[in-house]
Design a protein around this motif. Sequence first.
Motif, PDB file in Angstrom:
ATOM      1  N   ALA A  80       0.833  -1.205   0.000  1.00 45.54           N
ATOM      2  CA  ALA A  80       0.000   0.000   0.000  1.00 45.54           C
ATOM      3  C   ALA A  80       0.868   1.256   0.000  1.00 45.54           C
ATOM      4  N   CYS A 116       1.734   2.438  -3.515  1.00 44.61           N
ATOM      5  CA  CYS A 116       0.710   2.899  -4.454  1.00 44.61           C
ATOM      6  C   CYS A 116       1.050   4.316  -4.916  1.00 44.61           C
ATOM      7  N   CYS A 135      -4.675   6.168  -1.794  1.00 41.02           N
ATOM      8  CA  CYS A 135      -5.223   5.126  -2.664  1.00 41.02           C
ATOM      9  C   CYS A 135      -6.189   4.242  -1.877  1.00 41.02           C
ATOM     10  N   HIS A 145      -7.209   1.439  -3.130  1.00 39.63           N
ATOM     11  CA  HIS A 145      -6.901   0.102  -3.651  1.00 39.63           C
ATOM     12  C   HIS A 145      -8.131  -0.531  -4.304  1.00 39.63           C
ATOM     13  N   ARG A 146      -8.831   0.245  -5.086  1.00 39.15           N
ATOM     14  CA  ARG A 146      -9.971  -0.296  -5.826  1.00 39.15           C
ATOM     15  C   ARG A 146      -9.649  -0.214  -7.319  1.00 39.15           C
ATOM     16  N   CYS A 150      -1.957   1.307  -8.519  1.00 34.24           N
ATOM     17  CA  CYS A 150      -2.211   0.679  -7.213  1.00 34.24           C
ATOM     18  C   CYS A 150      -1.352  -0.591  -7.086  1.00 34.24           C
ATOM     19  N   VAL A 179      -1.224  -2.670  -4.619  1.00 38.31           N
ATOM     20  CA  VAL A 179      -1.963  -3.762  -3.989  1.00 38.31           C
ATOM     21  C   VAL A 179      -2.730  -4.552  -5.059  1.00 38.31           C
ATOM     22  N   ALA A 180      -3.467  -3.810  -5.892  1.00 36.56           N
ATOM     23  CA  ALA A 180      -4.228  -4.463  -6.960  1.00 36.56           C
ATOM     24  C   ALA A 180      -3.288  -5.218  -7.896  1.00 36.56           C
ATOM     25  N   PHE A 220      -6.089  -9.432   1.695  1.00 35.72           N
ATOM     26  CA  PHE A 220      -6.263  -8.004   1.463  1.00 35.72           C
ATOM     27  C   PHE A 220      -7.605  -7.524   2.038  1.00 35.72           C
ATOM     28  N   ARG A 265      -8.252  -4.766   4.993  1.00 40.09           N
ATOM     29  CA  ARG A 265      -9.035  -3.540   4.824  1.00 40.09           C
ATOM     30  C   ARG A 265     -10.161  -3.454   5.853  1.00 40.09           C
TER      31      ARG A 265
END
Length: 338
Positions: free
Chosen positions: A261, A264, A269, A271-272, A277, A279-280, A293, A297
């Motif tokens: 994270a 990012c 972010c 993270h969507r 990103c 993480v994605a 993940f 969250r």
Amino acid sequence: MSELSVPTGAAPPDVPAGCEVARVARVDRGLLTVLTATGEHRVRLGGALHDESAPAVGDWVAVRGELAVRLLPRRTAFVRTAAGRGSAPQVVAANVDLVLVVDSLVGDARLRRVERYLAVAWASGATPVVVLTKADVCPDVPAAVARVAEDAVGVEVLAVSAVSGAGLGALQSLLTPGSTAAMVGPSGVGKSSLANALAGRPVAATAEIREDGRGRHTTTARELHLLPGGGLLIDTPGMRELALPGGEGLDTTYADVAGLAADCRFRDCAHRTEPGCAVAAAIDRGELDPARFTAWRKLQAEAHRQELRADARARALEHQRVRALHREMRARPARPHR
Ligand code: GDP
Ligand code: ZN
């Protein structure tokens, strides 16, 4: 009586002259049960030991006569923020060295729950160990342990049975003389049975006895137990009911996700669907378990909510922040889509 000569842990040095150091074994409004070199005593709380300085189980206090006069510095603390009311955080156990994150090998996968308790443990300053109970009724202990160990990075994972005694030796060897352990974990996983097995005598009422209606001896029983090997074990209702604290421990338990994270592109972010990103991207590459993940969250959101609840000031600041954000968004021209 043989217990009384057993050291009650390593006391901090800061003791006023003419005082004896004592370890708090139980707290009843205004009254402490303490252990000293000479045994178990009941002492009253001195005037200086109210509010923020109120001792918790595991604390060291300086005692003069029948009065506890000073709270000695804490090494570690488990803090509970009282639900609702925005009241001050409450210390439920202090000077814990080792946190036994207790869960059962029976039933469905407990990974997310263990992770949650690991976050609680790290936040306290103590070192966690995962203790998986009921090994006697688990068909494949090594596989179950391996599954948990894979997620609990850097944390020792032990399988034990209070029934067969399996694994207890390994756990006992971690409970070194003078060190203090405490248990966390949901009800029914076998914490009382484990406490009794470690102590070698009944110190906690197990489910069977609780259902008997006889209950625990809640008016007299201490909550800090001396173990035969010289270690100490804290088992308090407060520890059993611990909720999730702030985000600090989360970042240790989820160091991998938190690290991603931090990479990012945008600092805020979500993270969507944000570009850049990390993480994605890690999920897409198959390097991060999406369930891990999602758990991170959820816990983050929960920790954030708890902080807000606990602190009215934070709530006011959050209000300001959101308003400022809205103002900024209104002022900023829309960013083109990529
Ligand atoms: P607590 O609520 O976490 O304190 O759990 P208890 O110690 O009261 O145990 C809950 C239930 O699990 C009881 O019925 C115990 O007899 C059972 N239990 C605890 N430890 C073990 C174990 O090692 N093996 C087996 N088979 N059952 C256990
Ligand atoms: Zn991101």
